[in-house]
Design a protein around this motif. Structure first.
Motif, mmCIF file in Angstrom:
data_model
loop_
_atom_site.group_PDB
_atom_site.id
_atom_site.type_symbol
_atom_site.label_atom_id
_atom_site.label_comp_id
_atom_site.label_asym_id
_atom_site.label_seq_id
_atom_site.Cartn_x
_atom_site.Cartn_y
_atom_site.Cartn_z
ATOM 1 N N THR A 131 58.881 30.604 37.992
ATOM 2 C CA THR A 131 59.828 30.419 39.088
ATOM 3 C C THR A 131 61.113 29.809 38.538
ATOM 4 O O THR A 131 61.110 29.206 37.455
ATOM 5 N N THR B 169 52.770 33.066 35.929
ATOM 6 C CA THR B 169 53.800 33.114 36.967
ATOM 7 C C THR B 169 54.948 32.185 36.602
ATOM 8 O O THR B 169 54.722 31.076 36.099
ATOM 9 N N ILE C 108 60.410 33.070 42.813
ATOM 10 C CA ILE C 108 59.543 33.692 41.815
ATOM 11 C C ILE C 108 60.355 34.647 40.943
ATOM 12 O O ILE C 108 61.090 35.497 41.449
ATOM 13 N N TYR D 68 52.479 29.992 46.250
ATOM 14 C CA TYR D 68 53.908 30.205 45.965
ATOM 15 C C TYR D 68 54.754 30.396 47.218
ATOM 16 O O TYR D 68 55.980 30.391 47.125
ATOM 17 N N LYS E 2 58.489 33.575 49.766
ATOM 18 C CA LYS E 2 58.972 33.750 48.398
ATOM 19 C C LYS E 2 58.291 34.943 47.727
ATOM 20 O O LYS E 2 58.928 35.684 46.967
#
Length: 419
Positions: A177, A175, A183, A235, A239
């Motif tokens: 960001t 992941t 994200i 997260y 978002k």
């Protein structure tokens, strides 16, 4: 047929309209109507099979009609004079429709036609029956596996996860960001949230049905908590929602998995055909669904596309003869290859024709697993699925805990018609 989001790709929910099922008889031939939900290239594959059947004998003429209107389908099936003699849908509707008396029981017809129901995937046949009687046959089945982007996993130093602990560790590594915490890439996405979470429930040892709905099973709650802990709460629900709002259309060139915005996704076998077509440069792989315990290895979910005869068909014998043709080995092979679906006949799973489809073998292997599971096709199935979908949404938006969400479903389930 694609299951859709449950979908996933999506399941084309549809049904059937059309022409008169009051079959005309002329020149010694009986005309019946096959109203099917497929369209486009899939519809062309169906019409090819219809032509093959019509040319194989001289007593029945099948007229194919493509129509995507479920309400018209149900209206026809509920009337004194229906508009079709055979049709298709999905396994989770069988119990509800059988309880309403709008499906013809098939056991005697199948015996007369010499169709052996033991030839089909057992988990699929579980959905075809209601109160011990058979009301549909599977024309194709679908299993769900973990599909991953090879380049992204290699760059992050991540091996395809096989356990839930490994999956939890992989998600943050995959992941990304931006400076504001938005994200830009999600480690694990979902083509269809209900299918992803029910599949994960099974992978945690849960059960969504027993003698009735069991939403509060500990394994189910563990799956929902896994999603909240590793995605929603990690997260931020807002978002995650904002990121998903920018996703491209599923199975188009802008699909978030195809463009690298999602590194892993739980999805069905149709991706083996869609990815080479819509994302030819994508380097991708498939592995079994990660599980919570070693004894759960091979666990996944199976769904089924079905053929049925409405109770108001005036030509059940002829419809059953055509059904026998469609589920025969040769026709089933041709259709599943054309649609990129798994064959419902377990005997076809090792057919070399499927080896030409990239990564297709992983889904085929899952189909044969003794740990494959399917949701009940009880009379309450559709209502239960809708309530689960709403509850899952509240979990991923963090407006309810898994316990709260499933307790609400359990409360509603107490009022379901058991049929």
């Amino acid at each position: 047929m694609k299951i859709a989001q449950l979908g996933m790709p999506l399941v084309l929910m549809a049904a059937l309209t059309a022409c008169s099922g009051d079959a005309a008889e002329s020149d010694g031939k009986t005309t019946i109507t096959f109203s099917y939900l497929w369209s486009g290239p899939e519809g062309e594959a169906i019409e090819k099979l219809i032509a093959g059947f019509n040319g194989s004998q001289d007593k029945i003429v099948v007229k194919g009609v493509s129509s995507p209107d479920t309400q018209k389908q149900l209206a026809s099936m509920s009337s004194a004079n229906g508009t079709f003699d055979i049709s298709d849908h999905f396994g989770n509707t069988v119990g509800s429709w059988a309880a309403k008396g709008i499906l013809a029981p098939l056991d005697d017809l199948l015996e007369q036609q010499g169709v052996d129901t033991a030839a089909f995937a057992p988990a699929a046949m579980d959905q075809m029956r209601h109160k011990g009687r058979t009301y549909a046959l599977p024309i194709a089945v679908h299993t769900f596996q973990l599909v991953y982007n090879k380049k992204l996993l290699d760059a992050a130093g991540v091996e395809p996860p096989t356990t839930m602990d490994e999956l939890a560790a992989a998600i943050p590594k995959l992941t990304e960001t931006d400076g504001k915490g938005a994200i830009t890439r999600l480690g694990l996405g979902n083509a269809d949230l209900p299918t992803s979470l029910t599949t994960l429930g099974y992978a945690f040892g849960g059960a969504w049905d027993g003698t009735g709905p069991t939403p509060g099973d500990p394994g189910n709650l563990a799956a929902l908590k896994f999603w909240q802990d590793n995605i929603t709460n990690k997260y931020g629900a807002d978002k995650v929602s904002a990121f998903k709002a920018g996703w491209g259309q599923y199975m188009s060139a802008q699909d978030p998995f195809y463009t690298g915005r999602v590194a892993m996704v739980i999805d069905g076998e149709w991706q083996a055909v869609s990815i080479p077509k819509n994302a030819p440069g994508l380097e991708w792989g498939v592995s079994p669904i990660p599980v919570a315990r070693p004894d759960l290895d091979g666990t996944t979910q199976l769904t089924a596309s079905t053929l049925f005869i409405p109770a108001n068909s005036k030509h059940r014998q002829e419809a059953a003869a055509f059904m026998k043709y469609l589920v025969s080995e040769s026709a089933a092979r041709e259709l599943s290859l054309a649609l990129g679906n798994l064959p419902a006949r377990t005997g076809l799973a090792d057919d070399p024709a499927y080896a030409k489809i990239p990564n297709f073998g992983s889904w085929l292997k899952a189909m044969k697993s003794p740990k494959v599971r399917s949701l009940s096709s009880a009379p309450y199935a559709a209502e239960y699925a809708a309530d689960l979908a709403s509850a899952f949404d509240s979990v991923v938006r963090a407006t309810a805990t898994p316990e709260e969400a499933m307790a609400k479903v359990a409360g509603r389930a107490a009022g379901y018609a058991k049929g």
